[in-house]
Design a protein around this motif. Structure first.
Motif, PDB file in Angstrom:
ATOM      1  N   VAL A   1      29.232  39.009  46.008  1.00  8.65           N
ATOM      2  CA  VAL A   1      28.544  37.754  46.362  1.00  8.65           C
ATOM      3  C   VAL A   1      28.283  37.686  47.867  1.00  8.65           C
ATOM      4  CG1 VAL A   1      28.850  35.248  46.558  1.00  8.65           C
ATOM      5  CG2 VAL A   1      29.427  36.420  44.426  1.00  8.65           C
ATOM      6  N   GLN A   2      29.312  37.987  48.648  1.00  9.16           N
ATOM      7  CA  GLN A   2      29.172  37.841  50.095  1.00  9.16           C
ATOM      8  C   GLN A   2      28.147  38.825  50.651  1.00  9.16           C
ATOM      9  OE1 GLN A   2      32.016  38.041  48.259  1.00  9.16           O
ATOM     10  NE2 GLN A   2      33.790  37.374  49.429  1.00  9.16           N
TER      11      GLN A   2
ATOM     12  N   ARG B   1      25.658  40.071  48.967  1.00  7.95           N
ATOM     13  CA  ARG B   1      24.328  39.644  48.503  1.00  7.95           C
ATOM     14  C   ARG B   1      23.821  38.433  49.291  1.00  7.95           C
ATOM     15  NH1 ARG B   1      26.831  41.076  43.490  1.00  7.95           N
ATOM     16  NH2 ARG B   1      27.332  38.926  42.963  1.00  7.95           N
ATOM     17  N   ASN B   2      24.737  37.661  49.818  1.00  5.05           N
ATOM     18  CA  ASN B   2      24.306  36.516  50.625  1.00  5.05           C
ATOM     19  C   ASN B   2      23.736  36.941  51.975  1.00  5.05           C
ATOM     20  OD1 ASN B   2      24.955  34.604  48.740  1.00  5.05           O
ATOM     21  ND2 ASN B   2      26.951  34.096  49.626  1.00  5.05           N
TER      22      ASN B   2
ATOM     23  N   ALA C   1      38.922  41.700  40.544  1.00  2.24           N
ATOM     24  CA  ALA C   1      38.949  40.728  39.440  1.00  2.24           C
ATOM     25  C   ALA C   1      38.046  41.172  38.303  1.00  2.24           C
ATOM     26  CB  ALA C   1      38.515  39.356  39.950  1.00  2.24           C
TER      27      ALA C   1
ATOM     28  N   THR D   1      36.287  35.744  54.375  1.00  4.78           N
ATOM     29  CA  THR D   1      35.119  34.997  53.898  1.00  4.78           C
ATOM     30  C   THR D   1      35.083  33.569  54.451  1.00  4.78           C
ATOM     31  OG1 THR D   1      35.109  36.300  51.870  1.00  4.78           O
ATOM     32  CG2 THR D   1      33.881  34.219  51.839  1.00  4.78           C
TER      33      THR D   1
ATOM     34  N   ALA E   1      28.786  31.999  51.113  1.00  2.00           N
ATOM     35  CA  ALA E   1      29.966  32.808  51.409  1.00  2.00           C
ATOM     36  C   ALA E   1      29.547  34.110  52.097  1.00  2.00           C
ATOM     37  CB  ALA E   1      30.725  33.111  50.127  1.00  2.00           C
TER      38      ALA E   1
ATOM     39  N   ILE F   1      39.034  31.158  48.069  1.00  2.00           N
ATOM     40  CA  ILE F   1      38.596  29.768  47.882  1.00  2.00           C
ATOM     41  C   ILE F   1      37.182  29.577  48.448  1.00  2.00           C
ATOM     42  CG2 ILE F   1      39.007  27.397  48.656  1.00  2.00           C
ATOM     43  CD1 ILE F   1      42.011  27.897  48.284  1.00  2.00           C
TER      44      ILE F   1
ATOM     45  N   THR G   1      34.791  31.821  48.674  1.00  2.00           N
ATOM     46  CA  THR G   1      33.829  32.434  47.755  1.00  2.00           C
ATOM     47  C   THR G   1      33.665  31.581  46.502  1.00  2.00           C
ATOM     48  OG1 THR G   1      34.451  34.599  48.571  1.00  2.00           O
ATOM     49  CG2 THR G   1      33.242  34.541  46.504  1.00  2.00           C
TER      50      THR G   1
ATOM     51  N   ASP H   1      31.270  28.769  47.001  1.00  2.00           N
ATOM     52  CA  ASP H   1      29.887  29.233  46.859  1.00  2.00           C
ATOM     53  C   ASP H   1      29.527  29.348  45.375  1.00  2.00           C
ATOM     54  OD1 ASP H   1      27.742  31.170  46.452  1.00  2.00           O
ATOM     55  OD2 ASP H   1      27.840  31.602  48.590  1.00  2.00           O
TER      56      ASP H   1
ATOM     57  N   ALA I   1      32.099  36.965  40.236  1.00  2.00           N
ATOM     58  CA  ALA I   1      31.851  36.321  41.532  1.00  2.00           C
ATOM     59  C   ALA I   1      32.933  36.672  42.549  1.00  2.00           C
ATOM     60  CB  ALA I   1      31.775  34.811  41.354  1.00  2.00           C
ATOM     61  N   LEU I   2      34.129  36.990  42.056  1.00  2.00           N
ATOM     62  CA  LEU I   2      35.243  37.243  42.981  1.00  2.00           C
ATOM     63  C   LEU I   2      35.489  38.731  43.198  1.00  2.00           C
ATOM     64  CD1 LEU I   2      37.753  34.467  41.879  1.00  2.00           C
ATOM     65  CD2 LEU I   2      36.249  34.486  43.878  1.00  2.00           C
TER      66      LEU I   2
ATOM     67  N   ASN J   1      36.612  39.795  46.623  1.00  2.00           N
ATOM     68  CA  ASN J   1      37.832  39.198  47.175  1.00  2.00           C
ATOM     69  C   ASN J   1      39.028  39.843  46.501  1.00  2.00           C
ATOM     70  OD1 ASN J   1      35.672  36.825  47.371  1.00  2.00           O
ATOM     71  ND2 ASN J   1      37.233  36.513  48.942  1.00  2.00           N
TER      72      ASN J   1
END
Lengths: 284, 784, 161
Positions: free
Chosen positions: A103-104, A106-107, B710, C50, C57, C108, C110, C113, C129-130, C133
């Motif tokens: 995500v980070q 891609r941001n 994860a 992050t 994020a 948290i 991330t 976001d 999504a994580l 992290n």
């Protein structure tokens, strides 16, 4: 981890960016910085100047332009993912970008930054190739349009010349009814593909009517699989297997600690076959 | 009130951690702080022929540059604190900065101190060192062979020790047995990867002669002890503070040369100096774990009864003997070869081998996961050879519950256990029979489904100090607590252990709250500072709750007994006539006489009216030294599907049933299991530290070392049984390492089970897609 | 050569003199003393660093402070405080979503976001999504539970508003 010192200049316009590029020989261009900054932190790259183009307005935006989808080079992956023009018109690009980095990344990371970097293990070149993307390169002398097939010249080397920037990426519409798929098996640590294949196919009357297949992590950037035997076939198991074998044959990447050469070659066949099967199932 | 012990209350350490208000070592800011960076060897093994620091010294902001020559005579060497007896252990000198030779890629050669982080880093590039490269060998088996490069002149052949243990007569039993199996097992090097890198902030006051050292430590008292040796500074001049510590998993047990060098710099300069490693530095220089090459065998009878196990193990020590390094493949490994089973004949031989890799020390489980892995791989292999169901073989060989305490062939005595119910529960949860049916059907469709069982015991709750001495551990293994009650009845508890994520600020408060009948909010647990806490031996080996928690309970009971004396005096009653209501002492059956804990705290602290011979104040300390280790146990089961084309392993379900005695806080216990299991799955499927032939660490960043994410990991289903331990007053057994002990075995057993139709009997972890595919290819080739 | 850079940090304009090479994370930690943002790797993998830049994020170890000039930065300290926890912070506490806590601020941020983009994520979406992290303590099980719980809280709050 701290980079070596450098001068930093933020360009406010395309003209300014090009002028700066012309006047700073040891300059590197930075947008998201997610390819460049990590190597600078390890001091494997020590540019004298960074020219930041992230806020150059001419490099942003996703819109329709003369029938193509036009994407500014500094468009982030996030913006691509949020664009309905992309997800509806180019589900292949959406599917690919969803799994780039995290995500980070891609941001911050940008489409143009990745393409100009020409990493042979990056996912996007293969996608650009099968989509028939055209790269609009701009310099003080003006613009020129380079087809994706000519843009990726070799690993970490693009057709961009000194003083030239990637300005836009143009994607022609997919053929009617086309099915697409991008499929990889990634190495567990970095998430880079050990092997990946991008596929665009059309079918009619139980036959494959067109097919484009390009590979990720094959050993060089921009490898396109010859689909002449696949086109016209029924797209069944035998045809898919032959297509996979062609992808394997095209793969000469040296082994690394995640994927020995023989495994990578084999895997390329599997992901190509699976990507093509999925693309066919999605074709209308 | 009576239920606070055993309640899954929220953690008391969390508010600061979730708001960014916690202080980790690198967060420590001091006036005049300078920053340090190390120049580290790019070679695995080389002679240093020249060091020129003049350009670095002249660089902007540079305060000092130190090399071994500057330390000469002023510092000691890096100690090894675990010297197992009767194995002729050789501990070559480990200098704080390398002088004549470097012995692994990452060995520190020089230290730069500068005004800023960036300036320290810049100056590193200006140090000119000439190296004369020598041969490297990171594989412990190969390093033990004649002709391997020799890394220490005083250890010819690189064999640091040869240790053995066992019982019965394994040689004779292997002659006699009906079923024999053997495996060669490689237990790969792992990178512990606490997400917080190591860091040290040293502040020496030349006026007082006191050194304060903030350091990422699991055991500040051990750090004080070992730093005093390295720095030639007496212990009472050193205050070690482990502030918030961002995970350890064993890697923050050892004393490293780094904190000594940083302290030395501060002592020279009289100003505070901070150093924090980068991740790539962490991967090169912080200890690694595991690193065994094992030849193991199991034998038994056709009816499935296991009668013998024997091994020859090459255990890598790395370039130097780290703090606890030699104890891990020996005491913490060889002694648990009996696993959960009655195996009368055991013979273990372990060669500890110096190599040109990063030193090896404790990584989560430390020695015991290696043992559980080889035992459980052997049990599955044996069951298959005997034509028996692997679950049935385990049941058949479990030590029956009526035999506890039970002394196994290696000589250690298991405290308590009841192994069958945990296995049954795990099999029921995963629907073992149902899975076998599904697996049979899948096989007809060419799909590879597998189920893997791992039953384990571990030796933890370290441990009696007397045993520590007997096994050559250079420290005590008791722990301590001071329970101090303030006049208003609130309590501070100072403990010798040093938790760093395990939640004892909460669980220990629950222990005290239960004793005193007061809210947990009125109790504060203080740890991690040698200046304020009593001598203790740290947090590792799943020992904190079993040992230090017991000290807390005993100290609290002593406080309560003193309060009783005062209550009796105030009530003009005999102590024997009082009863504890849960929150107060009162005359038996007379509620109106109740003296609450708060009343008694005030009475004791103001001391206006105390019984004769009773001192003012209300506090007590306790040092608890257990009578034995504790032996948690359990069974984990997982199901997998293997993609026969890509070699990818998908874990369908993972079930962990553990028995660590009573749960003080079941939510925290469950969290410990979750994390442990995922570390074991990472070990099974993706984690490996790879070196090239020249001794360069190829998996030197997170781009190549696959820390579980994860998105890659399964949900972990947990359940438990409860078998109290008789060796501590809480009855607890320790759960910090439990999840990791057998999870790798369960996963690998499942994958091998899935691929059994191909004739595959073993694949070395990690089971990466490439390795699984290669094994399938080899098996198919072999079948042709 | 140092230059002034102005950032909107947790709602307040902050101007710092930094070299162009200064990473945002170092400026936050060393110059602004916001030490809740951590550094856990050097390859943009672990996500301990992050923060939110203009609500997104971002890994502050892979961002130069000069690149963020004029942007709004939110760090864990700006998300909520012990007496006014953000629903995500509350959920991580309630669900035992942390152990050593080092990765937690980044996780948290991330998750913030994520929930902005997807108010009702599935377990799989949360795990995806994580993936930037890393947590070495929790095995992610309770992190997933915490993010789900926070999502429910935020949805309920939105519905009530």
């Amino acid at each position: 981890m701290i980079p070596a010192t450098f001068e930093y200049i933020r360009a406010g316009s395309l003209a300014q960016a090009l002028a700066l590029l012309g006047s700073h020989e040891d300059a590197k261009v930075i947008a998201g910085g997610h390819s460049l900054l990590p190597v600078m932190k390890f001091r494997m790259a020590q540019p004298g100047t960074l020219i930041d183009i992230a806020r150059v307005p001419e490099l942003h935006g996703i819109d329709r332009h003369q029938g193509d989808l036009r994407i500014g080079a500094a468009t982030t992956y996030r913006a691509l993912l949020q664009s309905r023009l992309v997800s509806e018109g180019f589900p292949l690009l959406h599917e690919c970008v969803e799994d780039i980095g995290d995500v980070q990344v891609r941001n911050r990371g940008t489409l143009g930054g990745s393409l100009a970097h020409c990493d042979p293990n990056s996912d996007l070149p293969a996608v650009m190739l099968v989509l028939g993307a055209k790269m609009v390169c701009v310099s003080a002398k003006g613009t020129r349009t380079v087809p994706a097939a000519q843009f990726f010249t070799s690993a970490f080397s693009s057709a961009l010349q000194d003083g030239e920037l990637l300005q836009e990426i143009h994607l022609p519409p997919l053929p009617a009814g086309a099915g697409t798929c991008y499929h990889t098996v990634a190495q567990a640590a970095s998430g880079y593909a050990m092997a990946g294949a991008a596929v665009v196919v059309t079918k009619a009357g139980g036959k494959v009517t067109s097919a484009k297949v390009a590979l990720t992590s094959s050993g060089d950037i921009g490898r396109v699989v010859d689909t002449s035997a696949f086109v016209g076939s029924d797209g069944g198991d035998a045809a898919l297997a032959a297509l996979g074998a062609a992808a394997s044959a095209l793969t000469d990447a040296t082994g690394d600690l995640h994927a020995p050469a023989d495994y990578r070659r084999h895997l390329m066949g599997v992901v190509t076959r699976r990507a093509a099967a999925t693309a066919l199932s999605r074709a209308k | 009130m009576a239920t606070i012990f055993g309640s899954g209350i929220r953690r008391r350490e969390d508010p600061r951690l979730i708001t960014g208000l916690a202080t980790y070592t690198d967060d420590v800011a001091l006036p005049g702080l300078a920053y340090a960076a190390f120049l580290r060897s790019p070679y695995a093994h080389a002679r240093i022929t020249k060091i020129d620091t003049s350009a670095a010294k002249a660089a902007p902001g540079v305060v000092a540059v130190y090399t071994a020559a500057d330390l000469e005579g002023k510092t000691g060497t890096v100690p090894c604190a675990w010297n197992p007896p009767n194995c002729d252990l050789k501990v070559p000198a480990h200098p704080i900065l390398a002088s004549d030779k470097v012995r692994y890629a990452g060995d520190a050669v020089a230290l730069v101190v500068a005004e800023t982080r960036a300036q320290a880093r810049d100056a590193i590039d200006l140090i000119d060192v000439d190296y004369d490269p020598l041969g490297a060998e990171v594989d412990p088996e190969k390093a033990a062979q004649p002709g391997a490069p020799v890394f220490h002149d005083d250890v010819p052949g690189n064999i640091g020790f040869t240790w053995s243990c066992g019982g019965g007569d394994a040689a004779a039993e292997f002659e006699r047995a009906e079923v024999k199996v053997k495996l060669r097992i490689v237990q790969q090097r792992l990178l512990p990867t606490a997400i917080e890198p190591r860091s040290a902030v040293a502040s020496y006051n030349k006026g007082t002669g006191q050194l304060q050292l903030w350091v990422t430590s699991q055991n500040p008292h051990i750090h004080r002890f070992l730093c005093s040796l390295m720095l030639k500074l007496p212990e009472h001049r050193i205050r070690v503070v482990a502030p918030e510590v961002g995970g350890g998993f064993g890697s923050k047990i050892p004393a490293y040369p780094d904190e000594a060098a940083v302290s030395f710099a501060s002592m020279q300069l009289g100003r505070p100096v901070k150093w924090t490693e980068d991740r790539s530095e962490n991967y090169k220089c912080t200890i690694h774990g595991r690193d065994h090459v094992e030849y193991v065998e199991m034998c038994g009878m056709k009816d499935g009864r296991i009668t013998g196990i024997r091994s020859t193990v090459y255990a890598g020590l790395g370039a130097y003997a780290s703090t606890a390094g030699p104890g891990i493949p020996t005491i913490l490994h060889g002694l648990v070869y009996s696993g959960a089973y009655e195996i009368p004949h055991i013979a273990v031989t372990v060669h500890g081998v110096y190599t040109s890799g990063t030193p090896i020390d404790a990584y989560r489980g430390a020695g015991r996961p290696e043992a559980a892995y080889l035992v459980e791989r052997l049990v599955d292999t044996f069951a298959r050879a005997a034509g028996k169901d692997p679950a049935a073989v385990r049941h058949l060989n479990f030590i029956p519950k009526e035999k506890f305490p039970h002394t196994v062939a290696t000589g250690v005595t298991y405290d308590s256990g009841d192994y069958g119910p945990a296995l049954d529960k795990a099999l029921a949860l995963i629907d073992y029979e149902g899975f076998r049916r599904r697996q049979a059907e899948a096989r007809t469709q060419g799909k590879y489904l597998g189920i893997g069982i791992g039953s384990y015991i571990e030796i933890c709750g370290l441990g009696p100090s007397q045993v520590a001495g007997a096994v050559g551990f250079g420290a005590g293994l008791y722990d301590s607590a001071i329970v101090r009650v303030y006049p208003t009845g609130v309590v501070r508890v100072y403990i010798g252990a040093s938790p760093h994520g395990q939640g004892e600020e909460t669980t220990f408060a629950q222990v005290v709250a239960q004793e005193f009948g007061i809210p947990v909010e009125n109790i504060e647990i203080v740890h991690g500072d040698t200046e304020t806490t009593p001598q203790g031996w740290g947090t590792y080996g799943s020992r904190t709750t079993a040992v230090c928690g017991s000290a807390v309970k005993i100290a609290a009971q002593r406080v309560k007994e003193k309060a009783r004396k005062i209550a009796a005096h105030l009530l003009e009653a005999s102590e024997d006539d009082l009863e504890w209501t849960g929150t107060a002492w009162q005359v038996k059956g007379v509620p109106g006489t109740a003296k609450s804990f708060g009343d008694l705290a005030l009475a004791a602290n103001v001391a206006w009216n105390l019984p004769a011979g009773v001192e003012p104040g209300l506090e007590a300390n306790a040092f608890f030294d257990p009578s034995n280790f504790v032996y948690p146990f359990g069974t984990h089961v997982c199901t997998v599907e293997v993609d026969g084309e890509t070699g990818e392993v998908h874990i369908e379900r993972y079930v962990a049933v553990d028995d660590c005695g009573p749960h003080i806080n079941p939510v925290i216990v469950q969290g410990q299991i979750h994390g442990g299991v995922i570390q074991g799955i990472g070990e099974a499927l993706q984690e490996i530290a790879v070196y090239d032939d020249s001794g360069q660490l190829l998996s030197g960043t997170m781009m190549d070392y696959a820390v579980p994410k994860a998105s890659q990991m399964p949900h972990v289903e947990t359940d438990y049984t409860v078998t109290p331990s008789p060796v501590n007053p809480l009855g607890v057994k320790g759960c910090g390492e439990a999840g990791t002990i057998v999870s790798a075995a369960a996963v690998v057993n499942a994958v091998v089970d899935a691929l059994a139709p191909l004739g595959i009997t073993h694949i070395d972890k990690p089971l990466t897609p490439a390795r699984v595919w290669a094994a399938i290819q080899a098996a198919k080739g072999g079948a042709r | 050569m140092k230059r002034p850079v102005t950032l909107q940090v947790n709602g307040a304009a902050r101007t710092v003199e930094v070299e162009p090479r200064a990473l945002l994370v170092h400026v936050l930690r060393d110059e602004l003393h916001l030490t809740g943002t951590h550094v856990g790797c050097d390859t943009s993998q672990c996500g301990a660093c992050t923060v939110l830049i203009d609500g997104h994020a971002v890994k502050s170890c892979t961002t130069l402070a000069v690149q963020a000039e004029g942007s709004a930065i939110t760090t864990i300290e700006g998300l909520g405080s012990p007496d006014a926890l953000h629903p995500l912070q509350q959920a991580f506490w309630d669900k035992h979503g942390l152990q050593c806590g080092f990765c937690t601020p980044g996780v948290i941020m991330t998750a913030t976001d994520l929930l902005e983009r997807n108010p009702d994520p599935s377990d799989e979406e949360i795990r995806h999504a994580l993936e930037g992290n890393y947590c070495r303590c929790t095995g992610y099980v309770n992190i997933v539970a915490a993010v789900k719980a926070a999502a429910a809280t935020l949805r309920a709050a939105r519905a009530a508003a």
